[in-house]
Scaffold this motif. Sequence first.
Motif, PDB file in Angstrom:
ATOM      1  N   GLY A 311     -13.024  -2.631   3.076  1.00 54.06           N
ATOM      2  CA  GLY A 311     -12.812  -4.065   2.981  1.00 54.06           C
ATOM      3  C   GLY A 311     -12.334  -4.640   4.305  1.00 54.06           C
ATOM      4  O   GLY A 311     -11.907  -3.904   5.199  1.00 54.06           O
ATOM      5  N   THR A 313     -10.354  -8.341   6.160  1.00 55.33           N
ATOM      6  CA  THR A 313      -9.830  -9.706   6.166  1.00 55.33           C
ATOM      7  C   THR A 313     -10.127 -10.264   7.557  1.00 55.33           C
ATOM      8  O   THR A 313     -10.883  -9.654   8.332  1.00 55.33           O
ATOM      9  N   ILE A 318      -9.518  -2.765   5.447  1.00 54.52           N
ATOM     10  CA  ILE A 318      -8.875  -2.264   4.236  1.00 54.52           C
ATOM     11  C   ILE A 318      -9.498  -0.914   3.874  1.00 54.52           C
ATOM     12  O   ILE A 318     -10.700  -0.812   3.650  1.00 54.52           O
ATOM     13  N   ILE A 375     -14.573  -3.052  -3.777  1.00 53.45           N
ATOM     14  CA  ILE A 375     -13.566  -4.070  -3.513  1.00 53.45           C
ATOM     15  C   ILE A 375     -14.135  -5.419  -3.911  1.00 53.45           C
ATOM     16  O   ILE A 375     -15.214  -5.807  -3.453  1.00 53.45           O
ATOM     17  N   SER A 378     -10.759  -9.283  -0.476  1.00 54.15           N
ATOM     18  CA  SER A 378      -9.567  -8.993   0.318  1.00 54.15           C
ATOM     19  C   SER A 378      -9.382 -10.139   1.310  1.00 54.15           C
ATOM     20  O   SER A 378     -10.343 -10.574   1.940  1.00 54.15           O
ATOM     21  N   VAL A 387      -5.548  -7.518  -1.854  1.00 50.99           N
ATOM     22  CA  VAL A 387      -6.730  -6.677  -2.085  1.00 50.99           C
ATOM     23  C   VAL A 387      -6.992  -6.605  -3.575  1.00 50.99           C
ATOM     24  O   VAL A 387      -6.106  -6.197  -4.347  1.00 50.99           O
ATOM     25  N   ARG A 388      -8.164  -7.004  -3.985  1.00 46.81           N
ATOM     26  CA  ARG A 388      -8.557  -6.941  -5.389  1.00 46.81           C
ATOM     27  C   ARG A 388      -9.699  -5.934  -5.518  1.00 46.81           C
ATOM     28  O   ARG A 388     -10.736  -6.074  -4.867  1.00 46.81           O
TER      29      ARG A 388
END
Length: 421
Positions: A311, A313, A318, A375, A378, A387-388
């Motif tokens: 992930g 951002t 991530i 993911i 994020s 973070v999901r």
Amino acid sequence: MASFTHAMRITCAVEKAPPTTPLQHLTSTLNSAFKPLLKKTNQLPLKTQFTESIKAACVTMLDAFVDSTFKFVDTPAELPGNYAPVDEIDEAIMLSDIEGEIPKDFPQGIYMRTGPNFLHPTKLATESMFGRAAFGVFQGDGMVHATFFDRDDNGKWKLSYRNRYAEAETFLMEKERDKPLLLPAAEGEPRALLIASILNMLRFGKVTKDYNNTNVFENAGKVYTISENHLPYEIDKSNLKTGKIWDVNGAWDRPFTSHPKRAPGTGEVVIMGVNAVKPYYVVGVISADGEKLLNKVDVKFGTPTLSHEIGITENYNIILDYPIRFGLSRLLADKQLIGYERDDGQRSRIGVMPRYGDAESIKWFGVKNHCSYHIIDSFEDGDEVIVRVCWMSGSLISGPSHKDDKAQWYRRAFSQPPKKL
């Protein structure tokens, strides 16, 4: 040479020979394979004998052993409906039977996807002295599908469709010889899987095929198809022909994630590659034009991982860490993996890494052992990184044992109630 002499005596004996053991079978096979090879070797110039002949010997012996020991058996096509293999449509066909309406402001372009489509759909399993092994349903050869959205001079929509196999190196080998070459190493009896993996490595330098069946992505005007056990292959958007491998001009020499991410603002491509041997997990940052590898970091994992996605951002990468123990004792004991175990006794964790950071710059957050293949999102919220993920308490890898009823096993696995973190 004594072993070869012994094998010849068994073959040529007048009296009835005793039943052959697997070792005797291998010895006899290698002996037969060596005969034409030795004849050719004697004709080679002395300076090339010790290189070309040894290489030829290895190839000939391994091929002979595999062909005589592993038999691809006829298996019914187990993938019904939309999962069943389809034929190539090399020339685009016009689509006239369209339900609904295409919005007037819908842009012209191409919708592309890829998925597993077995080249040899009735040859999905092998039987040998080591047991039975089979390909998994997700190991079909990659096929690229494309729907073209175009307008004519009057603004009326013209839709066409075509598909083609993603012709990876291993696909072309099997297509040319019109038979499966790499042995299945996904489902079946543990010893058969182990031997198949070793033989695939010795013969082709890889455990499995280049599937090209997981994702299609675009970067710098080029389209690539990918499955994360190898590098991406470029696909010509106009005719779906497979082009060269994208290795970032030789700078990336390992598997390549199926789900690369484009960094907001810069357009840089953030990738990762996992492997069963060290380094287990490597993060990379590629320039927006796809020409340069700007950063490459060994995250220094202590054990392998099957992490499927990375992930991003605006400023961070991530990293999902949920290593799985694939020990030899587990494989030989026929223990299939349900859930996750850590060799070092630690919990699963999520790492936040600055875009150009190194292993020491990662901030790790321990979480309950779980699996997160994907993911959802994020992003940064002030001083926090959100973070999901799709969280699962266990994994369907490596799937049911060869002794299990597959339908019941998967039904039980999918029906388990979710657990809270």
